[in-house]
Design a protein around this motif. Structure first.
Motif, short mmCIF file in Angstrom:
data_model
loop_
_atom_site.label_atom_id
_atom_site.label_comp_id
_atom_site.label_asym_id
_atom_site.label_seq_id
_atom_site.Cartn_x
_atom_site.Cartn_y
_atom_site.Cartn_z
N ALA A 150 -1.90 0.55 3.30
CA ALA A 150 -0.84 0.56 3.37
C ALA A 150 -0.34 -0.43 2.52
O ALA A 150 0.51 -0.92 1.49
N ARG B 39 1.72 10.21 -4.96
CA ARG B 39 2.70 9.12 -4.78
C ARG B 39 1.35 8.13 -5.65
O ARG B 39 2.17 7.43 -6.63
N ARG C 239 1.72 -1.38 -1.37
CA ARG C 239 3.49 -2.74 -1.38
C ARG C 239 3.01 -3.34 -2.49
O ARG C 239 3.96 -3.68 -2.92
N GLU D 54 -0.08 11.76 -0.90
CA GLU D 54 -0.36 10.72 -1.07
C GLU D 54 -0.99 10.54 -3.15
O GLU D 54 -0.53 9.81 -3.61
N GLY E 3 -0.37 2.11 11.21
CA GLY E 3 -0.59 2.51 9.57
C GLY E 3 1.40 2.17 9.28
O GLY E 3 1.97 2.14 10.66
N PRO E 4 2.40 2.51 8.01
CA PRO E 4 3.82 2.12 8.42
C PRO E 4 4.21 3.40 8.89
O PRO E 4 5.69 2.73 9.22
N ASP E 5 3.64 4.48 9.36
CA ASP E 5 4.65 5.73 10.47
C ASP E 5 4.05 4.95 11.64
O ASP E 5 4.71 5.32 12.58
N GLY E 6 3.67 3.50 12.31
CA GLY E 6 3.39 3.24 13.31
C GLY E 6 2.23 4.08 13.73
O GLY E 6 1.89 3.25 15.04
N ARG E 7 1.71 4.63 13.22
CA ARG E 7 0.56 5.57 13.76
C ARG E 7 -0.46 4.36 13.67
O ARG E 7 -1.03 4.15 13.36
N ARG E 8 -1.19 4.59 15.17
CA ARG E 8 -2.51 3.82 15.09
C ARG E 8 -3.77 4.46 14.47
O ARG E 8 -4.56 5.86 15.50
#
Length: 293
Positions: A130, A104, A134, A101, A203-208
């Motif tokens: 996230a 990035r 964006r 991260e 999150g963008p990875d679907g993690r809650r």
């Protein structure tokens, strides 16, 4: 904290000492408006301070923007930012990212500074990590003049929150948003009390990431908003209503068909009131997300 009356009456140095940090490393903004006192409201004070900034020639404005820290940059990792910036970025853990991260964010910061000549500025108190990423990627495509205006607009949001935190009686509207719920038991046509509810950021990875775990009260809502007292963070969320446990606890004949009812949604405006009413029976539900005024 101080009051507006005290700010209107104190000497110039005390005024600057109180408000000099509202704009990052720029106490000259507070000094520039000290002579305009008394201000009728904290909003009028903020408008005057922004007027000073917007009136700066392009070169001076670029210099003003350049004193701001990068998001998730080297200053964040070293802890050398102002106390306000440490708090703001720290809330998203931008000072403690993993290597991937960090890479990035560093790449984005480098590309942005190379194109515009000043760091990317965002009111991070209005964003999830996230959504901040964006927005960063989207604004890289702006033209320089448009991006300078966007940066000042974000500074307006940041400074308004900082000013409100310094004035006890600020009275400024539309600083915060809130998220509320209300659950109706459709089998009894009355509020569903004592239902377990969870709120998570997705999150963008679907993690809650669990934000709140609570129980509805006698009116089918919660004692306090699930989110409130600050801007809502723009991003994706999920509410989970544990309706199976609720109906089993009330002795419904047979096992409920429904167990957990998920309601996934996106919060897009940080200062709005969002309300989620849910009507539920053991085998069916109806939910919606309402953006209230």
């Amino acid at each position: 904290m101080t009051t507006l009356a005290e700010l209107n009456q104190c000497d110039e140095d005390a005024f600057v000492a109180s408000l000099g940090s509202v704009f990052e490393h720029s106490p000259w903004v507070a000094r520039a408006v000290a002579g305009q006192r008394p201000f009728a409201s904290a909003q009028a004070l903020h408008d005057a301070m922004l007027g000073v900034i917007r009136a700066q020639p392009a070169q001076q404005l670029a210099e003003f923007l350049s004193v701001h820290p990068e998001l998730a940059g080297s200053q964040a990792r070293a802890g050398t930012m102002t106390a306000d910036s440490i708090s703001e970025q720290g809330a998203l853990a931008l000072d403690n990212l993993g290597n991937a991260e960090n890479g990035r964010w560093d790449a984005l910061n480098t590309a942005y500074r190379r194109k515009f000549g000043f760091p990317f500025i965002l009111c991070v108190r209005r964003h999830t990590r996230a959504s901040a990423l964006r927005r960063f990627e989207a604004r890289l495509h702006n033209e320089p003049a448009a991006e300078m205006r966007a940066a000042v607009d974000e500074i307006a949001l940041v400074s308004r929150l900082r000013l409100a935190a310094r004035i006890a009686d600020h009275g400024m509207p539309q600083l915060h948003g809130q998220l509320t719920i209300q659950v109706l038991d459709g089998t009894r046509d009355r509020p569903a009390a004592e239902m377990h509810v969870e709120l998570a950021e997705v999150g963008p990875d679907g993690r809650r990431s669990l934000l709140r775990s609570t129980t509805t009260g006698h009116d089918g809502g919660t004692r306090e908003p699930l989110l409130g007292g600050q801007p809502l963070r723009i991003g994706q969320y999920e509410l989970c209503f544990h309706v199976g446990d609720y109906f089993r606890g009330r002795g419904e004949a047979g096992a409920p068909v429904l167990d957990v009812v998920p309601v996934a949604f996106t919060l897009q405006e940080a200062e709005r009131h969002y309300h989620v009413p849910l009507e539920v029976s053991p085998s069916a539900y109806r939910a919606k997300v309402v953006a209230a005024d």
